[in-house]
Design an enzyme around this catalytic site. Structure first.
Site, PDB file in Angstrom:
ATOM      1  N   ARG A 127      42.284  55.723  23.420  1.00  0.00           N
ATOM      2  CA  ARG A 127      43.486  54.475  23.361  1.00  0.00           C
ATOM      3  C   ARG A 127      44.286  54.296  24.624  1.00  0.00           C
ATOM      4  NH1 ARG A 127      44.313  57.350  18.332  1.00  0.00           N
ATOM      5  NH2 ARG A 127      42.965  56.389  16.659  1.00  0.00           N
ATOM      6  N   LYS A 149      42.783  41.614  33.093  1.00  0.00           N
ATOM      7  CA  LYS A 149      41.560  41.425  32.168  1.00  0.00           C
ATOM      8  C   LYS A 149      40.450  42.406  32.755  1.00  0.00           C
ATOM      9  CE  LYS A 149      41.580  36.452  31.533  1.00  0.00           C
ATOM     10  NZ  LYS A 149      41.121  35.101  31.557  1.00  0.00           N
ATOM     11  N   GLU A 191      37.729  31.786  45.135  1.00  0.00           N
ATOM     12  CA  GLU A 191      38.870  31.858  44.024  1.00  0.00           C
ATOM     13  C   GLU A 191      40.145  31.692  44.974  1.00  0.00           C
ATOM     14  OE1 GLU A 191      38.523  32.576  41.104  1.00  0.00           O
ATOM     15  OE2 GLU A 191      36.534  33.409  40.751  1.00  0.00           O
ATOM     16  N   LYS A 233      48.750  34.285  41.333  1.00  0.00           N
ATOM     17  CA  LYS A 233      48.191  35.030  40.227  1.00  0.00           C
ATOM     18  C   LYS A 233      49.225  35.514  39.614  1.00  0.00           C
ATOM     19  CE  LYS A 233      44.256  37.050  37.794  1.00  0.00           C
ATOM     20  NZ  LYS A 233      43.100  37.296  37.651  1.00  0.00           N
ATOM     21  N   GLU A 243      46.635  34.753  28.012  1.00  0.00           N
ATOM     22  CA  GLU A 243      46.161  33.336  28.069  1.00  0.00           C
ATOM     23  C   GLU A 243      46.374  32.403  26.652  1.00  0.00           C
ATOM     24  OE1 GLU A 243      42.456  33.591  30.486  1.00  0.00           O
ATOM     25  OE2 GLU A 243      41.670  31.882  29.068  1.00  0.00           O
ATOM     26  N   ARG A 247      47.779  30.660  31.507  1.00  0.00           N
ATOM     27  CA  ARG A 247      46.778  31.265  32.255  1.00  0.00           C
ATOM     28  C   ARG A 247      45.394  30.436  32.487  1.00  0.00           C
ATOM     29  NH1 ARG A 247      46.029  37.973  32.461  1.00  0.00           N
ATOM     30  NH2 ARG A 247      44.302  37.824  33.958  1.00  0.00           N
ATOM     31  N   ASN A 251      41.196  29.258  35.100  1.00  0.00           N
ATOM     32  CA  ASN A 251      39.692  29.185  34.943  1.00  0.00           C
ATOM     33  C   ASN A 251      39.335  28.077  35.543  1.00  0.00           C
ATOM     34  OD1 ASN A 251      39.797  31.565  33.370  1.00  0.00           O
ATOM     35  ND2 ASN A 251      40.481  30.397  31.531  1.00  0.00           N
ATOM     36  N   HIS A 254      35.658  27.429  36.333  1.00  0.00           N
ATOM     37  CA  HIS A 254      34.984  28.443  35.737  1.00  0.00           C
ATOM     38  C   HIS A 254      34.120  27.770  34.596  1.00  0.00           C
ATOM     39  CE1 HIS A 254      37.258  30.702  38.258  1.00  0.00           C
ATOM     40  NE2 HIS A 254      36.882  32.162  37.958  1.00  0.00           N
ATOM     41  N   HIS A 258      30.502  29.063  34.875  1.00  0.00           N
ATOM     42  CA  HIS A 258      29.850  30.238  34.029  1.00  0.00           C
ATOM     43  C   HIS A 258      28.457  29.528  33.571  1.00  0.00           C
ATOM     44  CE1 HIS A 258      33.741  32.426  33.197  1.00  0.00           C
ATOM     45  NE2 HIS A 258      33.313  32.938  34.263  1.00  0.00           N
ATOM     46  N   HIS A 271      29.401  34.841  41.577  1.00  0.00           N
ATOM     47  CA  HIS A 271      30.438  34.263  40.867  1.00  0.00           C
ATOM     48  C   HIS A 271      31.209  33.228  41.305  1.00  0.00           C
ATOM     49  CE1 HIS A 271      33.675  34.117  37.644  1.00  0.00           C
ATOM     50  NE2 HIS A 271      34.408  34.416  38.404  1.00  0.00           N
TER      51      HIS A 271
HETATM   52  P1  NAD Z   1      30.966  42.905  42.996  1.00  0.00           P
HETATM   53  O1  NAD Z   1      32.042  44.063  42.405  1.00  0.00           O
HETATM   54  O2  NAD Z   1      29.658  43.227  42.474  1.00  0.00           O
HETATM   55  O3  NAD Z   1      30.895  43.328  44.515  1.00  0.00           O
HETATM   56  C1  NAD Z   1      30.088  42.615  45.234  1.00  0.00           C
HETATM   57  C2  NAD Z   1      29.213  43.619  46.293  1.00  0.00           C
HETATM   58  O4  NAD Z   1      30.149  44.086  47.238  1.00  0.00           O
HETATM   59  C3  NAD Z   1      28.578  44.754  45.317  1.00  0.00           C
HETATM   60  O5  NAD Z   1      27.204  44.869  45.842  1.00  0.00           O
HETATM   61  C4  NAD Z   1      29.507  45.906  45.972  1.00  0.00           C
HETATM   62  O6  NAD Z   1      28.879  47.235  45.716  1.00  0.00           O
HETATM   63  C5  NAD Z   1      29.819  45.474  47.130  1.00  0.00           C
HETATM   64  N1  NAD Z   1      30.887  46.053  48.015  1.00  0.00           N
HETATM   65  C6  NAD Z   1      32.133  46.052  47.294  1.00  0.00           C
HETATM   66  N2  NAD Z   1      33.207  46.284  48.221  1.00  0.00           N
HETATM   67  C7  NAD Z   1      32.379  46.590  49.478  1.00  0.00           C
HETATM   68  C8  NAD Z   1      33.017  46.794  50.580  1.00  0.00           C
HETATM   69  N3  NAD Z   1      34.153  47.112  50.994  1.00  0.00           N
HETATM   70  N4  NAD Z   1      32.005  46.845  51.829  1.00  0.00           N
HETATM   71  C9  NAD Z   1      30.749  46.421  51.442  1.00  0.00           C
HETATM   72  N5  NAD Z   1      30.116  46.271  50.321  1.00  0.00           N
HETATM   73  C10 NAD Z   1      31.108  46.222  49.121  1.00  0.00           C
HETATM   74  O7  NAD Z   1      31.545  41.512  42.695  1.00  0.00           O
HETATM   75  P2  NAD Z   1      32.879  41.068  42.922  1.00  0.00           P
HETATM   76  O8  NAD Z   1      32.637  39.473  43.564  1.00  0.00           O
HETATM   77  O9  NAD Z   1      34.066  41.850  43.750  1.00  0.00           O
HETATM   78  O10 NAD Z   1      33.382  40.892  41.508  1.00  0.00           O
HETATM   79  C11 NAD Z   1      32.616  40.000  40.452  1.00  0.00           C
HETATM   80  C12 NAD Z   1      32.876  40.573  39.120  1.00  0.00           C
HETATM   81  O11 NAD Z   1      34.241  40.481  38.752  1.00  0.00           O
HETATM   82  C13 NAD Z   1      32.149  39.856  38.045  1.00  0.00           C
HETATM   83  O12 NAD Z   1      31.849  40.988  37.196  1.00  0.00           O
HETATM   84  C14 NAD Z   1      33.294  39.165  37.283  1.00  0.00           C
HETATM   85  O13 NAD Z   1      33.011  38.842  35.985  1.00  0.00           O
HETATM   86  C15 NAD Z   1      34.558  39.951  37.443  1.00  0.00           C
HETATM   87  N6  NAD Z   1      35.929  39.270  37.616  1.00  0.00           N
HETATM   88  C16 NAD Z   1      36.975  39.713  36.931  1.00  0.00           C
HETATM   89  C17 NAD Z   1      37.887  38.858  37.012  1.00  0.00           C
HETATM   90  C18 NAD Z   1      39.099  39.672  36.244  1.00  0.00           C
HETATM   91  O14 NAD Z   1      40.217  38.851  35.956  1.00  0.00           O
HETATM   92  N7  NAD Z   1      39.055  40.809  35.547  1.00  0.00           N
HETATM   93  C19 NAD Z   1      38.259  37.838  37.538  1.00  0.00           C
HETATM   94  C20 NAD Z   1      37.152  37.390  38.499  1.00  0.00           C
HETATM   95  C21 NAD Z   1      35.901  38.096  38.232  1.00  0.00           C
HETATM   96  N1  GLY Z   2      40.301  35.420  36.468  1.00  0.00           N
HETATM   97  C1  GLY Z   2      40.847  34.683  35.459  1.00  0.00           C
HETATM   98  C2  GLY Z   2      42.148  35.470  34.918  1.00  0.00           C
HETATM   99  O1  GLY Z   2      42.374  36.429  35.358  1.00  0.00           O
HETATM  100  O2  GLY Z   2      42.673  34.775  33.992  1.00  0.00           O
END
Ligand code: NAD
Ligand code: GLY
Length: 363
Positions: A127, A149, A191, A233, A243, A247, A251, A254, A258, A271
């Site tokens: 939990r 999130k 972003e 943010k 949200e 918030r 998006n 997005h 998406h 993304h």
């Molecule tokens: P990712 O986590 O897949 O990283 C991209 C690539 O870079 C991967 O291959 C990773 O291994 C590599 N990498 C990471 N750090 C590195 C470094 N310093 N040097 C070399 N390689 C490195 O992709 P991302 O773009 O960071 O994140 C995308 C994800 O985030 C998606 O799943 C998306 O849904 C999520 N997301 C979440 C939120 C949220 O608010 N929680 C917001 C936006 C996106």
């Molecule tokens: N990336 C959108 C949010 O965090 O609300």
């Protein structure tokens, strides 16, 4: 010896769940000491992937050991396709086998995929256990590590399972971007541009004026844009954590983004790349709907294209895009809400958009 420096601090104000985002260079080595200062102790799981582990796991492990923790490395494969319940379950299995208790913290070391799945595991294991974000991609440093999130994908939809769960703090080391592939860096820039469009026209102008420094990854420019992105943010999340209103402006781009991601099976576009296309489509929809002037659409498109991001809709059947948009989880009463700019730095969230105008824009 590594020189480590905290350059900036941004506070996310959420009452008793408030936390700091520390932005620095070389500050990854301070994560253990910062965790200790927050009262965390004992065994700590460092969740990362097989790309990031060889680069940064040692620095984090040593930092935790030096601060008196007993770190355990939990490595999962690299890729969005592993942000799933089975891989979360694999992490639960490991934590249970090691008898991790409610006080044992997790450290998410990696990009958004690692941050999202680690946050989800932290939110649900017994939990809820404390967790810390150490984001290493630009996208995770400006967006996913902040705001709580967390989640995993389901075969029927991205991010369909999750929880709002805030980290104890965010340790952003800008130096980790030095190993990030160029395309990943640019994906994160989408972003960053988003924040300018939705909240801060001056910041957007600054991005236009400093495009070269940003593309060259000049440290001052990079730190400044990460800080401003996190401030925006934090301001938004501080007012609407779950949200229920404001918030949703985060998006912007997005909705169509998406749809582009899902219709290309999450393999055609990163993304941020899909969001870049989605932001241009939304700006055009806003212009064609009479919400803003042509120059808004033109500036959004020019900045994104100038940063090397895609701005043109791929050849997808518009009806398919509409269908994909309709299953967006941000819909309300069956009608999808669009975030549309009224000027650079200001948006509205609206259900009042015309399908025929969108179809025209999608062509
Ligand atoms: P990712 O986590 O897949 O990283 C991209 C690539 O870079 C991967 O291959 C990773 O291994 C590599 N990498 C990471 N750090 C590195 C470094 N310093 N040097 C070399 N390689 C490195 O992709 P991302 O773009 O960071 O994140 C995308 C994800 O985030 C998606 O799943 C998306 O849904 C999520 N997301 C979440 C939120 C949220 O608010 N929680 C917001 C936006 C996106
Ligand atoms: N990336 C959108 C949010 O965090 O609300």
């Amino acid at each position: 010896m590594t020189t480590s420096m905290i350059l900036e601090k941004v506070r996310v104000e959420l009452g008793e769940r408030s936390y700091d985002i520390e932005i620095g260079t070389g500050n990854i080595v301070t994560v253990g000491a910062r965790m200790k200062a927050l009262g965390l102790k004992g065994r700590a799981g460092i969740v990362t992937n097989d790309t990031v582990a060889p680069l940064y796991a040692r620095a984090v492990t040593d930092s935790l050991t030096d601060a008196g923790f007993e770190p355990v490395l939990l490595v999962i494969p690299d890729g969005e396709e592993y942000k799933t319940l089975p891989w979360a379950s694999h992490l639960f299995d490991r934590l249970l086998a090691m008898r991790f208790d409610r006080n044992c913290p997790l450290v998410a070391l990696g990009g958004g995929v690692i941050g999202d799945i680690t946050g989800f595991v932290a939110a649900t294991y017994m939990r809820g256990i404390p967790f810390v974000q150490v984001p290493t991609t630009l996208l995770s440093q400006v967006d996913s590590s902040v705001g709580g999130k967390t989640g995993v994908n389901h075969p029927l939809g991205k991010n369909m399972l999750g929880a709002f769960y805030q980290p104890e703090f965010v340790c952003t080391d800008v130096a980790t971007l030095g190993t990030l592939p160029e395309a990943e860096y640019l994906s994160g820039m989408a972003e960053v541009v988003k924040y300018g469009v939705i909240y801060d026209g001056e910041f957007f102008k600054w991005l236009e004026d400093n495009r070269t420094a940003i593309l060259k990854k000049e440290p001052d420019a990079v730190a400044r844009m990460i800080k401003r992105s996190c401030e925006i943010k934090a301001l938004v999340v501080g007012q609407d954590e779950r949200e229920s209103g404001l918030r949703a402006i985060l998006n912007y781009g997005h909705t169509v983004g998406h749809a582009v991601e899902s219709l290309t099976n999450y393999t055609g576009y990163r993304h941020g790349e899909a969001v870049s296309i989605g932001m241009v489509v939304a700006a055009r929809l806003a212009h064609k709907s009479g919400l803003c002037g042509r120059e808004v659409e033109a500036r959004v498109e020019a900045l994104l294209a100038g940063l090397g991001l895609p701005v043109k809709m791929p050849a997808l059947p518009p009806a398919g895009v509409l269908a994909a948009i309709a299953i967006d989880k941000k819909s309300e009463g069956g009608k999808v809400k669009f975030v549309l700019p009224t000027k650079i730095g200001e948006v509205v969230i609206t259900k009042e958009w015309d399908e025929s105008v969108l179809l025209e824009v999608l062509k």
